[in-house]
Design an enzyme around this catalytic site. Structure first.
Site, PDB file in Angstrom:
ATOM      1  N   LYS A   1       4.156 -76.586  26.374  1.00 44.05           N
ATOM      2  CA  LYS A   1       5.140 -76.532  27.455  1.00 44.05           C
ATOM      3  C   LYS A   1       4.993 -75.240  28.252  1.00 44.05           C
ATOM      4  O   LYS A   1       4.774 -74.162  27.689  1.00 44.05           O
ATOM      5  CB  LYS A   1       6.545 -76.642  26.859  1.00 44.05           C
ATOM      6  CG  LYS A   1       7.669 -76.713  27.879  1.00 44.05           C
ATOM      7  CD  LYS A   1       9.000 -76.902  27.161  1.00 44.05           C
ATOM      8  CE  LYS A   1      10.180 -76.926  28.115  1.00 44.05           C
ATOM      9  NZ  LYS A   1      11.462 -77.138  27.404  1.00 44.05           N
TER      10      LYS A   1
ATOM     11  N   SER B   1      14.119 -80.537  29.473  1.00 41.98           N
ATOM     12  CA  SER B   1      13.139 -79.816  30.252  1.00 41.98           C
ATOM     13  C   SER B   1      11.710 -79.941  29.730  1.00 41.98           C
ATOM     14  O   SER B   1      10.772 -79.456  30.379  1.00 41.98           O
ATOM     15  CB  SER B   1      13.530 -78.323  30.302  1.00 41.98           C
ATOM     16  OG  SER B   1      13.509 -77.737  29.005  1.00 41.98           O
TER      17      SER B   1
ATOM     18  N   SER C   1      16.472 -80.464  25.277  1.00 38.64           N
ATOM     19  CA  SER C   1      15.252 -80.526  26.083  1.00 38.64           C
ATOM     20  C   SER C   1      14.046 -81.133  25.388  1.00 38.64           C
ATOM     21  O   SER C   1      13.037 -81.404  26.042  1.00 38.64           O
ATOM     22  CB  SER C   1      14.894 -79.137  26.600  1.00 38.64           C
ATOM     23  OG  SER C   1      15.806 -78.725  27.580  1.00 38.64           O
TER      24      SER C   1
END
Length: 468
Positions: A77, A152, A176
């Site tokens: 990420k 996210s 997330s």
């Protein structure tokens, strides 16, 4: 032979150990799929092809003491540093920033043999439940390219769901990992607070944020969790060591558990879509069929908890360092959230934190009666691209709260929680359910999730783009 992208991460590692596949072959196969399919999905913001092939080549030359994920391609990420790769944090103000060292979680994944291919898309500073940033195209669920992958960790979940990588790293500060795992029909784990160190350079004074794995199978996610786990010097939070490997838990019968059912959202006025209610009831019935005791949960988290979480979140939004001259380059929602956070006084922040602690102590008294807690992961199916992003900031936040009224409670409590992809609606969209456990109880959640996966396998459910 089974196509490479249909092999799980552990199957790929086994093929490398057996000499049936080379790490270079695995990496090049994933890179080719990313080049062909990702322009439609928007999972990656940076692809480090040359660096990944070189690292795979070094792995291919290793013959002894081969680690468990040897040669397996993974994605990281874009809030997390990987040496030699951009770390944009989804923001135009960081678009050219290149990391000169790995964050600890990446060091550990490399030590386990994984090969980072690149960085997956995230919203600006990871602040939203959808992934539409200024540095990459919107990230779409592979099940319907008009709809959001969530956030996210939207890029991570979309990359796994589209078969671009077998597994991915994510992080979770308010849902997330679980939110995009639900929107993309994959399995994701938010571990216990302190299970994975945020060191050396990512402190979280409130303990809301943790790294976590996203994968197509429970066993793959457990293997990544084994690789990432562990404390680091100076950590504010550290979970007690588990009794053994989490991968072993995936092969273990969970026994008969007492599981609470909870469909009352923490957010006032949030409405549960009929498809999400159906997924919840379907999972509850399946758990009962498997022999577990299902009990309606007493009230656990009141609406005041949502307001206090929002206070903490706005303050956390101010901690990302931005040159004052660059503030106008931030997206409108980010600027608005940071402005709100700056207005919170120290006294108001500590009072919010104290109220949260008091509410959690009362909640734990009720939750301790259960081995796990079942709820919807989200209040609605995946939403169209722009549903949040095109609204003004206040309405944007209201929509986010109503879309994700369950997830943040377990960031506040520190409990582990997973998204399990058991249900698809009539439109072919994935609808996940969330199961939370006791503090330190990831092993139980993994065993239970593996039992659900065996009863209703989801590994071979693939979106159409998979075959593109």
């Amino acid at each position: 032979m089974t196509p490479i992208h249909e092999l799980t991460a552990l199957e790929q590692a086994a093929a490398v150990r057996a000499g049936e596949l080379s790490p270079v072959t695995l990496v090049e196969h994933c890179l080719a799929r990313i080049e062909r399919l990702d322009p439609r999905v928007g999972a990656f913001v940076t692809v480090a092809a040359e660096q990944a092939v070189a690292e795979a080549g070094r792995a291919a030359r290793r013959r002894e003491d081969v680690p468990p994920l040897h040669g397996v391609p993974v994605a990281i990420k874009d809030l997390t540093a990987v040496r030699g790769m951009r770390t944009t944090c989804g923001s135009a103000v960081c678009a050219d920033r290149v990391a000169d060292a790995d964050d600890l979680v990446v060091t550990r994944l490399r030590a386990a043999g994984a090969v980072p291919l690149g960085k997956t898309a995230t919203p600006e500073f990871g602040l939203t439940c959808y992934t539409e940033s200024a540095v990459s195209p919107p990230t779409r669920t592979p099940w319907d390219l008009t709809r959001s992958a969530g956030g996210s960790s939207g890029g991570a979940a979309a990359a796994v769901a589209a078969g671009l990588v077998p597994a991915a790293h994510g992080s979770d500060g308010g849902g997330s990992v679980r939110i995009p795992a639900s929107a993309c029909g994959v399995f994701g784990i938010k571990p216990t607070r302190g299970r994975i160190s945020r060191g050396p350079a990512a402190p979280d004074l409130f303990g809301l944020v943790t790294d976590g794995p996203i994968a197509r199978t429970v066993r793959d996610a457990a293997a990544l969790l084994d690789a990432m786990r562990g404390p680091f010097h100076g950590d504010l939070f550290a979970a007690p060591p588990p009794p053994g490997s989490f991968l072993a838990c995936a092969d273990r019968d969970p026994g008969r558990l007492r599981i609470a059912r909870r469909i009352d959202p923490m957010v006032p006025d949030a409405k549960i879509h009929p498809d999400c209610a159906a997924a919840f009831e379907d999972a509850s019935a399946l758990l009962e069929e498997l022999g577990h005791e299902m009990v309606d949960a007493p009230p656990l988290f009141g609406p005041e908890l949502a307001a206090d979480f929002e206070t903490l979140w706005t303050v956390l939004a101010t901690l990302d360092p931005v040159d004052p001259a660059d503030e106008e380059r931030l997206q409108p929602f980010t600027r608005w959230l940071r402005e709100r956070g700056r207005r919170v006084t120290g006294t108001a922040l500590m009072r919010a934190h104290a109220r949260i602690q008091g509410a959690l102590r009362r909640a734990f008294a009720a939750m301790d009666a259960f081995d796990a807690i079942l709820s919807p992961t989200l209040a609605a199916p995946p939403v169209p691209i722009g549903h949040f992003h095109e609204a003004d900031p206040a309405e944007n936040l209201r929509r986010q709260h109503h879309f994700t009224p369950f997830a943040a409670a377990y960031n506040l409590s520190g409990q582990p929680a997973v998204n399990v992809p058991l249900y698809w609606n009539d439109a072919g969209l994935p609808i996940g359910v969330m199961i939370a456990g006791r503090l330190g109880g990831e092993g139980t959640l993994i065993s239970l999730s593996a039992q659900l996966e065996a009863a209703r396998p989801w590994r071979d459910r693939r979106p159409e783009i998979w075959y593109g």
